[in-house]
Each structure stands twice: as structure tokens, then as C-alpha cells.
Design an enzyme around this catalytic site. Structure first.
Site, mmCIF file in Angstrom:
data_model
loop_
_atom_site.group_PDB
_atom_site.id
_atom_site.type_symbol
_atom_site.label_atom_id
_atom_site.label_comp_id
_atom_site.label_asym_id
_atom_site.label_seq_id
_atom_site.Cartn_x
_atom_site.Cartn_y
_atom_site.Cartn_z
ATOM 1 N N TYR A 7 45.073 40.758 52.328
ATOM 2 C CA TYR A 7 44.027 41.778 52.270
ATOM 3 C C TYR A 7 42.689 41.167 51.860
ATOM 4 O O TYR A 7 42.643 40.241 51.063
ATOM 5 C CB TYR A 7 44.414 42.860 51.251
ATOM 6 C CG TYR A 7 45.660 43.629 51.620
ATOM 7 C CD1 TYR A 7 46.073 43.734 52.942
ATOM 8 C CD2 TYR A 7 46.426 44.254 50.644
ATOM 9 C CE1 TYR A 7 47.212 44.443 53.282
ATOM 10 C CE2 TYR A 7 47.572 44.968 50.973
ATOM 11 C CZ TYR A 7 47.955 45.054 52.296
ATOM 12 O OH TYR A 7 49.079 45.754 52.632
ATOM 13 N N GLU B 70 53.732 60.110 32.818
ATOM 14 C CA GLU B 70 53.465 61.240 33.729
ATOM 15 C C GLU B 70 52.342 62.147 33.209
ATOM 16 O O GLU B 70 51.819 62.970 33.968
ATOM 17 C CB GLU B 70 54.735 62.068 33.919
ATOM 18 C CG GLU B 70 55.837 61.334 34.669
ATOM 19 C CD GLU B 70 57.131 62.127 34.688
ATOM 20 O OE1 GLU B 70 57.419 62.837 33.698
ATOM 21 O OE2 GLU B 70 57.859 62.046 35.690
#
Ligand SMILES: [Zn+2]
Length: 401
Positions: A303, A380
Site C-alpha cells: 500500500y 467495546e
């Protein structure tokens, strides 16, 4: 102020549903460009939001366009979708049900965060001056999924080219939970791989003059590469070359015919990235030639650098502070030496890619298991922040016209 003051509260109110959604994906990780079960859950999660949904041809991507009630430009928000070949050993509340596959890079949180953003935006549709393209992308882990989605037209999915693009990445270590960080300019490195085969002529270990020994040549190439890195490139625009693999031969008294080495090559500016291949090839081929051998170079392009637009990164800082307070943002001192394929999007349109800390509570960010580890565990609690940040960036940019 373009960021609604109730945006983060609304995001927090959907915490339960975002956690449940994230856990559904965490149980069914899939690798690569084809993620059928992941996409099924995603399409279900996007139902009822009034989005124009289309799916990819070359990969199981999902593009969803949200049309605002007022005229204006289009912006893009992106989440990647794929997992890694890792056998999970995390402390997550739910574990992967797919043997040897794990959402070890947090892309399950990225999807849940972007679905949350879509819900926040859909609830405010009438006031939105423009369109938001939601880019759900497979194949971030080395498969160039973003490039494929660009080829399939994601940047023009709203009927016009998006004027800005944003995305975020959660980190299970390094950054404290809930902190947003980013930097103008290069944020992630360009990563390529150099494969070298030195061709000599095999023979008896007692008679090197009658052979062409590739082993000392390979050793000299390893050192010459390090000299090239320090002597041919500016110290203010660093280059990292690490020869992580080197192999040759079968026995101490046999000169092998070939020797091999593989190196990872990391650069931090488009200019240096553009020059590095030719310079390293020259070093490798000429060191071999100096000893009468040849070296074959195979260059595997990874990339490009992930380049954040300065104005869009200033916007990200302002939006993060408006949403989460002054403690919600930290400037990033140095780029990350990993790579990210959102780079392809940021080479086409201005935008900013942010890091969102998700180190589990009670753990030291510096020692917590980091992304790609079998032990990586993500907090989370950051899901509403991910949703609010993405939605806030889109609303702020669109209000500019
Ligand atoms: Zn990742």
C-alpha cells in the site's frame, strides 16, 4: 456549530445494539475479498434506513448512499470488513466460531461504528445538506480492497465525486480507550516487499574458487541495503528496510547455487516511495555483479502512504473535541510504520484517517496486546464514539457546502 450537541448522547443511547452487532461479526470472521456471512449481517443492519444500497462485483463490498433532505455535496465514510488468519486467544466476551480466523484488527468494531453513524445520520436526514456515501470494504488486509472499490466507482456512488473522505481504526493497545488521535501529512507508511535471489554456481565447500558462492554475496547485500538506507535518503524522511528472512544451502560443506532473502521496505513520503525500488534494485544487482554473480529482484508493491489532508485533520480534531471534550483528542507525534489501504482513497480525495484508542480498561496501553495479536482485546465502550465521530465529520464537512 455544525456538529449537533445531542449527537454523542444519541450514539450512547444505541450502545447495546452496536455491541450486539459487533459481537455477531466477531463470531463469524472471514478473510479476504469474499465475506458472504459478514455482508449478510451488514445488509440486515442497514435495512430500514432508507439507503441506496449496492454490492460489489470483484469483492463482497457494500456501498450505501444516504441522501440528505437539502442540496449539497457528497462525502464518504469508510469501514473495512475483513479478519485475519489468527487463532483467537483473546479475553473478548464472545470468541470466533471460525477455526483459525479472528477479527484481530478490530474491523468488526469499524463496521458497527459505521452502522451507528448511518443510523445517527438517517435520523437527521431532513437537515443534511448533501449526501453521505457509506463504504463497507472487504480485503483491507493485503488484498487492496479499497482500490477495487474505487475501480468499481465508490467515489462517485452519489452521482458526483465525493469532496472528502473519513475513516477510523481502533487500536487494542498503544492508545488509551476513547482517545482520538491523528496527524496531518503521512499517518501510515508505504509498505513494499523486496524478494532477492542471488544466482551463483554450486560446488564443494573445500573449493570455493571453482564455484560462485552466493552466501557471502547475500550477506553483503544485507549490509549494503542498510548502508543505502542511511546514505541515500534524508534522515528527515526515514526509510526502514528489514531483512526478515534469509536462506540458502543444505549442508556445511556444500556451496549452494542460490541464496535468497526477503525484506520489508517502509517509506513515509510519496517522493521516497517513488524512488526506493530503483535504488534498492541497483544496490542488490551491483553487489552481486561486483563478485561475478547475478541477483534477481522481485518487487512486490504493497500500500502507498496514508496521507491526511491538513485542513481535514484540523476538522477532525475540532469535531473530536466538540463531541468528547478536550481530553478526547491527542495529537499523534509520529506516523505508524504499518500500512492501510484507505491510502488509495486519500490519494484521490482530501480527507483524514483517525485512530480511536480501544485498550481494554485496566490495561497499560504500552503493554496491552496490540492489533493482529491472538490476544488482542478491544474495548467495546468505544463504539458510540466511533459512530458519533464518523457522523460528526460528515455533518461538519457537509455544512461547509
Ligand atoms: Zn486493520
Amino acid at each position: 456549530m455544525a456538529v449537533p450537541s445531542d449527537l454523542f448522547d444519541d450514539a450512547r443511547a444505541m450502545w447495546d445494539e452496536l455491541v450486539e452487532l459487533r459481537r455477531r461479526w466477531h463470531r463469524i470472521p472471514e478473510i479476504g475479498l469474499e465475506l458472504p456471512r459478514t455482508r449478510e449481517v451488514l445488509l440486515e443492519a442497514l435495512e430500514g434506513l432508507g439507503l441506496e444500497v449496492s454490492t460489489g462485483e470483484a469483492l463482497s463490498s457494500v456501498t450505501a448512499v444516504l441522501r440528505g433532505g437539502r442540496p449539497g455535496p457528497a462525502v464518504l465514510l469508510r469501514a473495512d470488513m475483513d479478519a485475519l488468519p489468527v487463532t483467537e486467544q483473546s479475553a473478548e466476551p464472545v470468541r470466533s466460531e471460525h477455526e483459525g480466523v479472528m477479527h484481530a484488527c478490530g474491523h468488526d468494531l469499524h463496521m458497527a461504528g459505521l452502522v451507528g453513524a448511518a443510523r445517527l445520520l438517517a435520523a437527521r436526514r431532513e437537515e443534511i445538506p448533501g449526501s453521505v456515501v457509506l463504504m463497507f470494504q472487504p480485503g483491507e488486509e493485503g488484498r487492496h480492497g479499497a482500490r477495487l472499490m474505487i475501480e468499481e466507482g465508490v467515489l462517485d456512488a452519489a452521482g458526483e465525486r465525493v469532496v472528502a473522505a473519513y475513516g477510523l481504526h481502533v487500536f487494542s493497545g498503544q492508545v488509551s480507550s476513547g482517545i482520538v488521535t491523528g496527524r496531518a501529512g503521512t499517518e501510515f507508511a508505504a509498505v513494499d516487499t523486496l524478494h532477492v535471489t542471488v544466482h551463483g554456481r554450486g560446488g564443494h565447500g573445500s573449493a570455493p574458487h571453482a564455484a560462485l558462492d552466493p552466501v557471502p554475496v547475500a550477506a553483503e547485500i544485507v549490509l549494503a541495503l542498510q548502508s543505502a538506507v542511511t546514505r541515500q535518503f534524508s534522515i528527515f524522511d526515514p526509510v526502514v528496510v528489514t531483512v526478515g528472512k534469509i536462506w540458502a544451502g543444505t549442508k556445511d560443506n556444500i556451496i549452494p547455487a542460490t541464496a535468497h532473502l526477503d525484506a520489508t521496505v517502509r517509506t513515509f513520503s510519496p517522493a521516497t516511495h517513488g524512488e526506493i525500488e530503483a535504488r534498492l534494485r541497483r544496490v542488490v544487482e551491483h553487489v552481486a555483479a561486483a563478485h561475478g554473480l547475478t541477483a534477481e529482484v522481485e518487487w512486490e508493491s504493497g500500500y502507498p502512504t496514508t496521507d491526511n489532508d491538513p485542513a481535514e485533520t484540523e476538522r477532525a480534531e475540532r469535531v473530536a473535541v466538540e463531541l468528547f471534550g478536550p481530553d478526547g483528542w491527542e495529537a499523534m507525534a509520529d506516523p505508524v510504520a504499518g500500512a492501510e489501504d484507505f491510502s488509495y482513497v486519500l490519494h484521490e480525495v482530501p480527507g483524514s484517517y483517525l485512530i480511536l484508542g480501544a485498550t481494554p480498561p485496566g490495561q497499560d496501553p504500552l503493554t496491552a496486546a496490540y492489533n493482529h495479536s491472538a490476544l488482542a482485546t478491544f474495548d467495546e465502550a468505544v463504539l458510540p464514539r466511533a459512530a458519533a465521530l464518523l457522523a460528526g465529520l460528515a455533518l461538519d464537512r457537509l455544512s461547509q457546502g
